[in-house]
Structure formats: C-alpha cells, structure tokens
Design a protein around this motif. Structure first.
Motif, PDB file in Angstrom:
ATOM      1  N   ASN A  36       0.839  -1.190   0.000  1.00  0.00           N
ATOM      2  CA  ASN A  36       0.000   0.000   0.000  1.00  0.00           C
ATOM      3  C   ASN A  36       0.881   1.249   0.000  1.00  0.00           C
ATOM      4  OD1 ASN A  36      -1.639   2.252   1.224  1.00  0.00           O
ATOM      5  ND2 ASN A  36      -3.200   0.662   1.170  1.00  0.00           N
ATOM      6  N   PRO A  37       0.690   2.165  -0.954  1.00  0.00           N
ATOM      7  CA  PRO A  37       1.565   3.347  -1.041  1.00  0.00           C
ATOM      8  C   PRO A  37       1.522   4.229   0.204  1.00  0.00           C
ATOM      9  CG  PRO A  37       0.331   3.049  -3.067  1.00  0.00           C
ATOM     10  CD  PRO A  37      -0.250   2.093  -2.078  1.00  0.00           C
ATOM     11  N   LEU A  38       0.410   4.220   0.935  1.00  0.00           N
ATOM     12  CA  LEU A  38       0.324   5.044   2.140  1.00  0.00           C
ATOM     13  C   LEU A  38       1.135   4.432   3.279  1.00  0.00           C
ATOM     14  CD1 LEU A  38      -3.477   5.954   2.063  1.00  0.00           C
ATOM     15  CD2 LEU A  38      -1.556   7.188   1.055  1.00  0.00           C
ATOM     16  N   GLY A  49       5.681   7.925   8.188  1.00  0.00           N
ATOM     17  CA  GLY A  49       6.848   8.504   8.829  1.00  0.00           C
ATOM     18  C   GLY A  49       7.661   9.413   7.938  1.00  0.00           C
ATOM     19  N   THR A  50       7.377   9.426   6.634  1.00  0.00           N
ATOM     20  CA  THR A  50       8.088  10.324   5.718  1.00  0.00           C
ATOM     21  C   THR A  50       7.132  11.375   5.170  1.00  0.00           C
ATOM     22  OG1 THR A  50       7.722   8.718   3.932  1.00  0.00           O
ATOM     23  CG2 THR A  50       9.835   8.632   5.095  1.00  0.00           C
ATOM     24  N   THR A  51       6.232  10.971   4.299  1.00  0.00           N
ATOM     25  CA  THR A  51       5.265  11.920   3.735  1.00  0.00           C
ATOM     26  C   THR A  51       3.846  11.643   4.187  1.00  0.00           C
ATOM     27  OG1 THR A  51       4.948  10.554   1.745  1.00  0.00           O
ATOM     28  CG2 THR A  51       6.682  12.215   1.680  1.00  0.00           C
ATOM     29  N   LEU A  84       6.199   5.567  -7.918  1.00  0.00           N
ATOM     30  CA  LEU A  84       5.725   4.716  -6.834  1.00  0.00           C
ATOM     31  C   LEU A  84       6.863   4.174  -5.973  1.00  0.00           C
ATOM     32  CD1 LEU A  84       2.934   2.688  -8.669  1.00  0.00           C
ATOM     33  CD2 LEU A  84       2.694   4.715  -7.244  1.00  0.00           C
ATOM     34  N   GLN A  85       8.071   4.065  -6.517  1.00  0.00           N
ATOM     35  CA  GLN A  85       9.176   3.486  -5.767  1.00  0.00           C
ATOM     36  C   GLN A  85       9.981   4.520  -4.991  1.00  0.00           C
ATOM     37  OE1 GLN A  85      11.521   1.106  -8.398  1.00  0.00           O
ATOM     38  NE2 GLN A  85       9.922  -0.415  -8.711  1.00  0.00           N
ATOM     39  N   THR A  86       9.651   5.784  -5.139  1.00  0.00           N
ATOM     40  CA  THR A  86      10.347   6.845  -4.402  1.00  0.00           C
ATOM     41  C   THR A  86       9.621   7.099  -3.085  1.00  0.00           C
ATOM     42  OG1 THR A  86      10.985   7.861  -6.511  1.00  0.00           O
ATOM     43  CG2 THR A  86      11.195   9.199  -4.518  1.00  0.00           C
ATOM     44  N   ILE A  87      10.284   6.790  -1.982  1.00  0.00           N
ATOM     45  CA  ILE A  87       9.630   6.899  -0.679  1.00  0.00           C
ATOM     46  C   ILE A  87       9.318   8.357  -0.339  1.00  0.00           C
ATOM     47  CG2 ILE A  87       9.893   6.461   1.791  1.00  0.00           C
ATOM     48  CD1 ILE A  87      11.581   4.078   1.146  1.00  0.00           C
ATOM     49  N   ARG A  88      10.181   9.269  -0.742  1.00  0.00           N
ATOM     50  CA  ARG A  88       9.986  10.675  -0.386  1.00  0.00           C
ATOM     51  C   ARG A  88       8.991  11.370  -1.306  1.00  0.00           C
ATOM     52  NH1 ARG A  88      15.583  13.647   0.826  1.00  0.00           N
ATOM     53  NH2 ARG A  88      14.058  15.151   1.606  1.00  0.00           N
ATOM     54  N   ALA A  89       8.477  10.665  -2.294  1.00  0.00           N
ATOM     55  CA  ALA A  89       7.446  11.238  -3.159  1.00  0.00           C
ATOM     56  C   ALA A  89       6.107  11.195  -2.434  1.00  0.00           C
ATOM     57  CB  ALA A  89       7.363  10.470  -4.472  1.00  0.00           C
ATOM     58  N   LYS A  90       5.404  12.302  -2.416  1.00  0.00           N
ATOM     59  CA  LYS A  90       4.117  12.388  -1.734  1.00  0.00           C
ATOM     60  C   LYS A  90       3.042  11.805  -2.639  1.00  0.00           C
ATOM     61  CE  LYS A  90       1.162  15.548   0.868  1.00  0.00           C
ATOM     62  NZ  LYS A  90       0.941  16.941   1.296  1.00  0.00           N
ATOM     63  N   ILE A  91       2.709  10.552  -2.396  1.00  0.00           N
ATOM     64  CA  ILE A  91       1.726   9.844  -3.195  1.00  0.00           C
ATOM     65  C   ILE A  91       0.467   9.643  -2.346  1.00  0.00           C
ATOM     66  CG2 ILE A  91       1.175   7.739  -4.457  1.00  0.00           C
ATOM     67  CD1 ILE A  91       3.318   9.234  -5.861  1.00  0.00           C
TER      68      ILE A  91
END
Length: 218
Positions: free
Chosen positions: A6-8, A13-15, A186-193
């Motif tokens: 799940n992307p959320l 803890g990051t975005t 989707l694979q960038t953790i710091r991207a706000k998705i």
C-alpha cells in the motif's frame, strides 16, 4: 516494491501520517480498531443519506480520529461542505449525538470538526467517487477516467494514475483498464503519493477503482 505494498503504509513517517492516533493495550487494540472503522462508516452513511440527490460525490477526502481517555476527536476533511452550510452547528451536533448513541460513547466526550479542502479533485477518494458515479450512469470507462484526469490537472497535481478492474462496460470477461498522466514515482519513498482503493457496485457486477496521485517530493 512500490506496486507490492500500500503506497500510504509504504511512506508512513516520511510523507504520510496515521489517520488514527491513539494508544491501547494489546487486548483492547482490536476493539479500538473496529470502533474507528464503524465511526468512519457511520459518518459516510450519514453524509450519503443527507446529501442532495443530484450530487454523486460525497466529498469526504479522509477522516482522522484522535482518542484520549475522556475524549474522541474526529476531524473530517471534506471537499464540498454543502451539507454543513445550512444549519452547520445543528447538523454537527446531530451527528455527534447519533454517534454517541450508536457506539455507547457516553463516558467519553465526542468532538467533531469540519475542515474544507481547497482543491477537492486533488484527493483520490473524491476522484474515485466521481468515477464511480459516472460508471453507475453507464458512462464509458475511458471517458470517465479522462474526465477525472482533467479534474486532477486543474487541481495542480504533478501526476495521476487511474486503474479500473472488473466487467468494464458490461463485457463478459473481466479486464483491467488503466491510464496515467504525468509522473507517478511509486518506488520513491519521499514522493508524496496519495492513494485510494474504491469499490463500486454496478448492474454488471463489482468494479474496483484504484487511484494514485503524485503531489510533490519532500
């Protein structure tokens, strides 16, 4: 990895942050979790029953719940607060009383607050409700997705991906249709998705809608 989780939850803890903030003993955790889900379902059903028939979108982006020993704080993020414009205080009080009676929260104070979202169509839940309404009215799947992408672009999003699965347009064989516009890392953790999974019941069966919206990078 971005497509297997799940992307959320992947970005907690990051975005992303939790939509429920409270602590409980392990033996009482399941009860608190079920109570949160029931409160969210009760609020959505209340809005759905009291909204105008012409409106196909409830407009609830998310519901955050904070619990203390003697207080339950519910914060509703809504995009189209037409339900609460007329008699706003009365409707909120009515909703609070109904929730307290339904879930036996008399020993805890319940406080409900409404927050309006500036760009409602930048929220995946609201877009999913819009697509669901179009599909129920037998609008073409591709046409509904393209219209949702146009609305998302007007909300200044950097990228959006929409996926619909099931018996699309009443076909005998279930299939998956998807469309993407802009960047959706989707694979960038710091991207706000922002992400949502929505189920809609049509005359031909159940369809699943998934929406990813890319806002910005931290």
């Amino acid at each position: 990895m971005g497509q297997k989780i799940n992307p959320l939850g992947f970005r907690l803890g990051t975005t992303q942050g939790h939509h429920s903030l409270w602590f409980a003993q392990p033996t009482n955790y399941s009860e608190g979790l079920q109570e949160d889900q029931k409160i969210r379902d009760f609020i959505k059903n209340y809005v759905q029953q009291n909204r105008k028939i012409s409106s196909s979108v409830e407009g609830i982006a998310r519901i955050e719940i904070q619990k203390r020993v003697d207080l339950i704080q519910v914060l509703i993020y809504i995009g189209f607060p037409k339900l609460f414009i007329e008699g706003r205080t009365r409707r909120i009080e009515e909703l609070q009383i109904n929730i307290q009676k339904e879930f036996n929260c008399m020993n805890r104070k319940l406080n409900i607050a409404i927050t309006r979202i500036a760009n409602p169509y930048g929220q995946p839940n609201i877009l999913a409700e819009f697509i669901a309404g179009q599909l129920k009215n037998r609008v073409s799947c591709r046409k509904a997705m393209k219209k949702a992408i146009e609305l998302a672009e007007q909300a200044d999003t950097k990228g959006i991906q929409v996926k619909i699965a099931g018996r699309i347009n009443g076909k005998e064989i279930a299939r998956v249709e998807w469309i993407r516009e802009g960047r959706v890392p989707l694979q960038t953790i710091r991207a706000k998705i922002d992400y949502c999974s929505y189920t809609v019941k049509t005359l031909y069966g159940v369809l699943g809608i998934k929406i990813w919206i890319f806002g910005e990078e931290e």
